[in-house]
Write a protein that holds these residues in place. Structure first.
Motif, mmCIF file in Angstrom:
data_model
loop_
_atom_site.group_PDB
_atom_site.id
_atom_site.type_symbol
_atom_site.label_atom_id
_atom_site.label_comp_id
_atom_site.label_asym_id
_atom_site.label_seq_id
_atom_site.Cartn_x
_atom_site.Cartn_y
_atom_site.Cartn_z
ATOM 1 N N SER A 1 162.231 28.486 143.154
ATOM 2 C CA SER A 1 161.325 29.044 144.244
ATOM 3 C C SER A 1 161.823 29.708 145.040
ATOM 4 O O SER A 1 163.021 29.747 145.433
ATOM 5 N N THR A 2 160.800 30.552 145.771
ATOM 6 C CA THR A 2 161.344 31.558 146.788
ATOM 7 C C THR A 2 161.831 30.803 148.063
ATOM 8 O O THR A 2 163.170 31.366 148.619
ATOM 9 N N LEU A 3 161.343 29.619 148.306
ATOM 10 C CA LEU A 3 161.924 28.977 149.386
ATOM 11 C C LEU A 3 163.347 28.463 149.207
ATOM 12 O O LEU A 3 164.140 28.278 150.112
ATOM 13 N N SER A 4 163.840 28.567 147.960
ATOM 14 C CA SER A 4 165.265 28.052 147.732
ATOM 15 C C SER A 4 166.010 29.333 147.358
ATOM 16 O O SER A 4 167.134 29.392 147.110
ATOM 17 N N PHE A 5 165.389 30.551 147.558
ATOM 18 C CA PHE A 5 166.237 31.781 147.397
ATOM 19 C C PHE A 5 167.376 31.637 148.297
ATOM 20 O O PHE A 5 167.397 31.258 149.449
ATOM 21 N N GLN A 6 168.773 31.924 147.743
ATOM 22 C CA GLN A 6 169.759 31.895 148.768
ATOM 23 C C GLN A 6 170.069 33.427 149.156
ATOM 24 O O GLN A 6 169.845 34.255 148.524
ATOM 25 N N VAL A 36 166.631 31.249 152.614
ATOM 26 C CA VAL A 36 166.015 32.068 153.245
ATOM 27 C C VAL A 36 165.402 31.279 154.431
ATOM 28 O O VAL A 36 165.372 31.547 155.776
ATOM 29 N N GLN A 37 164.654 30.025 154.131
ATOM 30 C CA GLN A 37 163.975 29.235 155.246
ATOM 31 C C GLN A 37 165.227 28.815 156.321
ATOM 32 O O GLN A 37 165.034 29.015 157.434
ATOM 33 N N THR A 38 166.414 28.386 155.783
ATOM 34 C CA THR A 38 167.434 27.974 156.820
ATOM 35 C C THR A 38 167.915 29.212 157.716
ATOM 36 O O THR A 38 168.007 29.012 158.813
ATOM 37 N N TRP A 39 168.143 30.242 157.380
ATOM 38 C CA TRP A 39 168.340 31.660 157.903
ATOM 39 C C TRP A 39 167.270 32.103 158.980
ATOM 40 O O TRP A 39 167.525 32.527 160.155
#
Length: 185
Positions: A1-6, A36-39
């Protein structure tokens, strides 16, 4: 998923922008790749993870405003709100603001390509960021009613696309779709 893209660093070459260069140093310094979410949480200063605080950017809004003041886009004023003074940064360069507004309007009207993958990536990113900042509708308010409706409908269709599907098709724009997914979450 895009939310888990690193987020993986391709190059740490300096950009010449203080905040971007600081961001690159943080991304380079992380021991494991972050999502991405974390950044987004780290770079907006909105993380609550005590183990990641060293990667957090400090005073982001103030630093961005200061950079825009230095470029002559914004100005600095003190406004009095009954019990306290507050620093504000109104637009001082209406020409530059109007240029961006016109660019977005034209991308959704005269230069509409009906395919996000044929769209200029910077314009697509600008649309996503304006949407995520809740200012996109304001961009279209100066249009005639019929053009306003067309622009808003196209924008809604574009932003309602599935970021997962679009990221899979996007060559070089995956990050834009991952950011949209993170803000839509």
């Amino acid at each position: 998923s895009t939310l888990s893209f690193q987020v993986l660093l391709k190059s740490d070459a300096p950009t010449g922008d203080v905040l971007l260069d600081e961001t690159l140093r943080h991304i380079k310094a992380t021991e494991s790749a972050e999502t991405v979410q974390t950044w987004i949480e780290l770079l907006t200063g909105e993380t609550w993870n005590p183990f990641k605080l060293q990667y957090q950017l400090r005073n982001v809004r103030e630093r961005i405003a200061k950079a825009l003041v230095e470029k002559g886009i914004l100005t600095t004023e003190k406004q009095n709100f009954l019990l306290f003074d507050m620093t504000t940064h109104p637009v001082s360069n209406a020409t530059e603001k109007q240029r961006l507004v016109k660019k977005i309007q034209e991308s959704m009207l005269e230069r509409w390509v009906n395919n996000p993958h044929r769209m200029d990536r910077r314009t697509l990113a600008l649309l996503v960021l304006a949407h995520s900042s809740d200012v996109l509708e304001n961009v279209f308010t100066s249009l005639a009613d019929d053009k306003y409706d067309v622009a808003m409908n196209r924008t809604k269709d574009l932003l309602d696309m599935d970021p997962e599907v679009e990221a899979a098709k996007a060559r070089g724009a995956e990050m834009i779709w991952a950011v949209l997914a993170a803000f839509n979450k």
